[in-house]
Motif scaffolding. Structure first.
Motif, mmCIF file in Angstrom:
data_model
loop_
_atom_site.group_PDB
_atom_site.id
_atom_site.type_symbol
_atom_site.label_atom_id
_atom_site.label_comp_id
_atom_site.label_asym_id
_atom_site.label_seq_id
_atom_site.Cartn_x
_atom_site.Cartn_y
_atom_site.Cartn_z
ATOM 1 N N ASP A 235 0.910 -1.251 -0.077
ATOM 2 C CA ASP A 235 -0.021 0.030 0.028
ATOM 3 C C ASP A 235 0.988 1.219 0.058
ATOM 4 N N PRO A 236 1.577 1.488 -1.154
ATOM 5 C CA PRO A 236 2.434 2.636 -1.131
ATOM 6 C C PRO A 236 1.600 4.125 -0.944
ATOM 7 N N THR A 237 0.575 4.089 -1.246
ATOM 8 C CA THR A 237 -0.193 5.365 -1.072
ATOM 9 C C THR A 237 -0.217 5.731 0.401
ATOM 10 N N THR A 238 -0.614 4.718 1.412
ATOM 11 C CA THR A 238 -0.746 4.898 2.835
ATOM 12 C C THR A 238 0.695 5.255 3.199
ATOM 13 N N ALA A 239 1.740 4.460 2.843
ATOM 14 C CA ALA A 239 3.339 4.461 3.247
ATOM 15 C C ALA A 239 3.552 5.972 2.736
ATOM 16 N N GLU A 240 3.297 6.778 1.777
ATOM 17 C CA GLU A 240 3.581 7.886 1.103
ATOM 18 C C GLU A 240 3.115 8.820 2.183
ATOM 19 N N ASP A 241 1.746 8.812 2.742
ATOM 20 C CA ASP A 241 1.081 9.696 3.533
ATOM 21 C C ASP A 241 2.127 9.509 4.991
ATOM 22 N N TYR A 242 2.362 8.490 5.416
ATOM 23 C CA TYR A 242 3.059 8.237 6.832
ATOM 24 C C TYR A 242 4.417 8.933 6.730
ATOM 25 N N LEU A 243 4.964 8.790 5.609
ATOM 26 C CA LEU A 243 6.321 9.226 5.242
ATOM 27 C C LEU A 243 6.398 10.735 5.301
ATOM 28 N N ALA A 244 5.300 11.176 4.770
ATOM 29 C CA ALA A 244 5.297 12.746 4.495
ATOM 30 C C ALA A 244 4.951 13.525 6.107
ATOM 31 N N ARG A 245 4.341 12.871 6.975
ATOM 32 C CA ARG A 245 4.045 13.081 8.329
ATOM 33 C C ARG A 245 5.510 13.157 9.208
ATOM 34 N N LEU A 246 5.997 11.966 8.753
ATOM 35 C CA LEU A 246 7.390 11.763 9.599
ATOM 36 C C LEU A 246 8.325 12.734 9.185
ATOM 37 N N SER A 247 8.491 13.225 7.690
ATOM 38 C CA SER A 247 9.347 14.170 7.274
ATOM 39 C C SER A 247 9.107 15.347 7.984
ATOM 40 N N LEU A 248 7.771 16.111 8.018
ATOM 41 C CA LEU A 248 7.465 17.069 8.904
ATOM 42 C C LEU A 248 7.693 17.153 10.241
#
Length: 584
Positions: free
Chosen positions: A475-488
């Motif tokens: 599920d790369p879409t969900t992973a992408e969302d989590y990584l964006a929040r982690l980056s912030l």
């Protein structure tokens, strides 16, 4: 014992022995009187803080002049022996009397008299911190006396605070809940210990039987206060208020406890007839006198002696209070001596000695402030202001410390709220963003708050784990969302580079699979040549409204920005502001 010699004393026999000292019955040769000679263990001299603590205990006892506090005759050292010479108490200890059995009336009397001693000590700025039956001694006439201030804390001079070493100090079974946890203590801790002794005097046993400090703390915080037998029920309200685990629920002072005890049994208490056991009125308790080292004090007393010979007695006494007790002149404000008629006489301006003392207290208060001991700092500031009212630096520091203390209390409440609402050991994916938001106000008050930073680190680690789990389940879409929040949340998180690389790989794999599927579908369902233009026209006609309807809208922009953040590509401040406000 024969090998130990202390000039001026003849040691007769040993009275008792502890880990730090041995107490002997001795004769003070010059006055031919019996004394209790407390000799510190010579091995203690190897402790770097021993001499400081020895002098501290001697000065504490020496400044406390009260019938229910053991009087100190001398404290000194000879060779490697440090010793105290005190009044000999032939009546034994409270521990022994409890074993023999006490009537309820006698238990009330002892509790009240020890409360009077504590009221005086607390007003002098001293917390005992080791109340237990072994430290309550009795004169020949049966009056109780509080002893052993060896680990007492001077509230206005914490330079020798033993808890600074990270130790929990005191006798296990009589510790207050805050003392067992190593928290900062105040006089209400002594009242808890007195409550334990009161219960033991009434019942012959202690409220909580614990073998170690952890068990004791657990019992104090989970078990109810023990109930007295029905025939002793009239004492239960007093015990409930003394033994409550929250110090704010206890009597606010020893004087309040005395007032609560007075009505019991009609206020009739046994008090032996003795010049050393005269009734004590709380408002008449003397204030502690500020003392210099012994040689300096002796010199001043010689000067004062000459002065006394040269002037009338009344003037001399007034001069003594003016020089040696500037803060303890008789009058209604101090509570020392008979109340005087109100007079419109301005207080004399502070002398240079008082100003110097105020400067020293200011320095101590700042040191306590830097260590986060705000309550201690405020106590020192108030003492300085009593010496020099209106001192600008003390007033400014007081305002600053009060703000810091308020912020600390507010932060503690916010931390408890976040920990309760979002327990990090079982944080769910739907709670992640709310948990991050919860710690925001704390970091505004204290950007370097260790506990809040540690909690956000744990949340960032959880986001990294959630992103990895999403990638593993495809599920790369969900992973992408989590990584964006982690980056912030934590741009330098150590797992970000590898997780971004895995996301790129997953996205590339997904694109290859989609492209292959499209080619296969095109090959299998390729339309006849004559139908292809018509199909293309229809498809274009169908697609145009959709393109017109969606365009480069908010959702597509959110996805584009998230992808760039996730893959570590540069993102403008405008895009960061857009994703913060619009992308949820």
């Amino acid at each position: 014992m024969q090998a130990m010699e202390i000039p001026g004393y003849t040691i007769e026999r040993e009275l008792g022995k502890g880990g730090m000292a041995t107490v002997y019955l001795a004769i003070q040769d010059r006055l031919a009187r019996q004394v209790a000679l407390k000799v510190m263990n010579p091995a203690m001299d190897t402790d770097n803080n021993f001499t400081e603590r020895f002098i501290k205990e001697g000065r504490i006892i020496d400044q406390l002049r009260h019938p229910q506090i053991i009087p100190l005759f001398e404290f000194n050292y000879y060779k490697h022996y440090y010793y105290f010479s005190m009044e000999f108490m032939p009546g034994g200890t409270l521990h022994q009397q409890i074993q023999q059995g006490l009537t309820p009336e006698r238990a009330v009397t002892i509790t009240k008299l020890i409360a009077e001693a504590l009221a005086y000590a607390h007003r002098c700025g001293v917390i005992h911190r080791d109340l237990k039956p072994q430290n309550i001694l009795f004169r020949q006439d049966g009056t109780p006396v509080l002893s052993d201030f060896g680990i007492a804390k001077v509230m206005d001079a914490d330079a020798t605070n033993l808890t600074a070493l990270g130790m929990v100090i005191g006798s296990l079974q009589y510790m207050s809940p805050e003392q067992a946890l190593g928290d900062t203590l105040d006089p209400r801790s002594d009242l808890y210990s007195l409550g334990v002794m009161f219960y033991e005097m009434l019942t012959g046993r202690i409220p909580y039987q614990a073998g170690d400090i952890y068990s004791l703390s657990l019992m104090q915080n989970t078990r109810p206060i023990p109930e007295l037998p029905p025939e002793l029920g009239r004492f239960q309200p007093i015990l409930n208020k003394l033994l409550t685990r929250n110090r704010n629920g206890r009597f606010e002072s020893a004087e309040r406890l005395i007032q609560a005890i007075e009505p019991i049994d009609g206020g009739q208490f046994f008090r032996p007839s003795s010049r050393n056991a005269a009734p004590i009125i709380a408002s008449a308790l003397p204030k502690p006198e500020t003392r210099a080292d012994a040689p300096v004090r002796a010199t001043w007393r010689l000067v004062l002696g000459g002065f006394l010979l040269a002037v009338a007695t009344g003037i001399a006494v007034g001069g003594y209070f003016a020089v040696f007790h500037p803060s303890s002149r008789p009058g209604p404000e101090t509570g020392i001596g008979p109340a005087q008629p109100s007079r419109d006489i301005a207080s004399p301006p502070p002398n240079e000695i008082q100003r110097q003392q105020a400067r020293e207290l200011l320095a101590q208060a700042r040191a306590r402030q830097q260590h986060g001991a705000f309550d201690d700092s405020l106590d020192l500031i108030e003492q300085g202001l009593r010496l020099v009212p209106g001192q600008a630096d003390l007033l400014a520091l007081r305002d600053q410390v009060k703000i810091q203390a308020d912020n600390r209390n507010r932060i503690a409440g916010l931390l408890r709220d976040c920990a309760t609402r979002f327990p990090l050991d079982r944080l769910t994916e739907t709670q992640g963003e709310a948990a991050m938001t919860c710690y925001g106000p704390i970091l505004k008050l204290d950007p370097a708050n260790v506990e809040a930073r540690a909690s956000l680190d744990r949340i960032s680690n959880q986001y990294a784990e959630w992103a990895n789990s999403a990638l593993l389940r495809g599920d790369p879409t969900t992973a992408e969302d989590y990584l964006a929040r982690l980056s912030l949340l934590k741009p330098d998180h150590p797992r970000l580079p590898s997780l971004r690389q895995n996301l790129r790989a997953k996205r590339d794999q997904q694109r290859r699979e989609e492209e292959a599927a499209r080619r296969q579908a095109t090959t299998e369902t390729k339309p006849p040549r004559e139908e292809e233009p018509a199909r293309r026209t229809a498809a274009e006609t169908k697609r145009k409204p959709a393109m017109a309807e969606t365009g480069i809208n908010k959702n597509r922009r959110c996805g584009d920005i998230l992808s760039r953040i996730t893959l570590g590509e540069p993102v403008s401040n405008e895009d960061r502001a857009f994703i913060t406000k619009e992308c949820r």
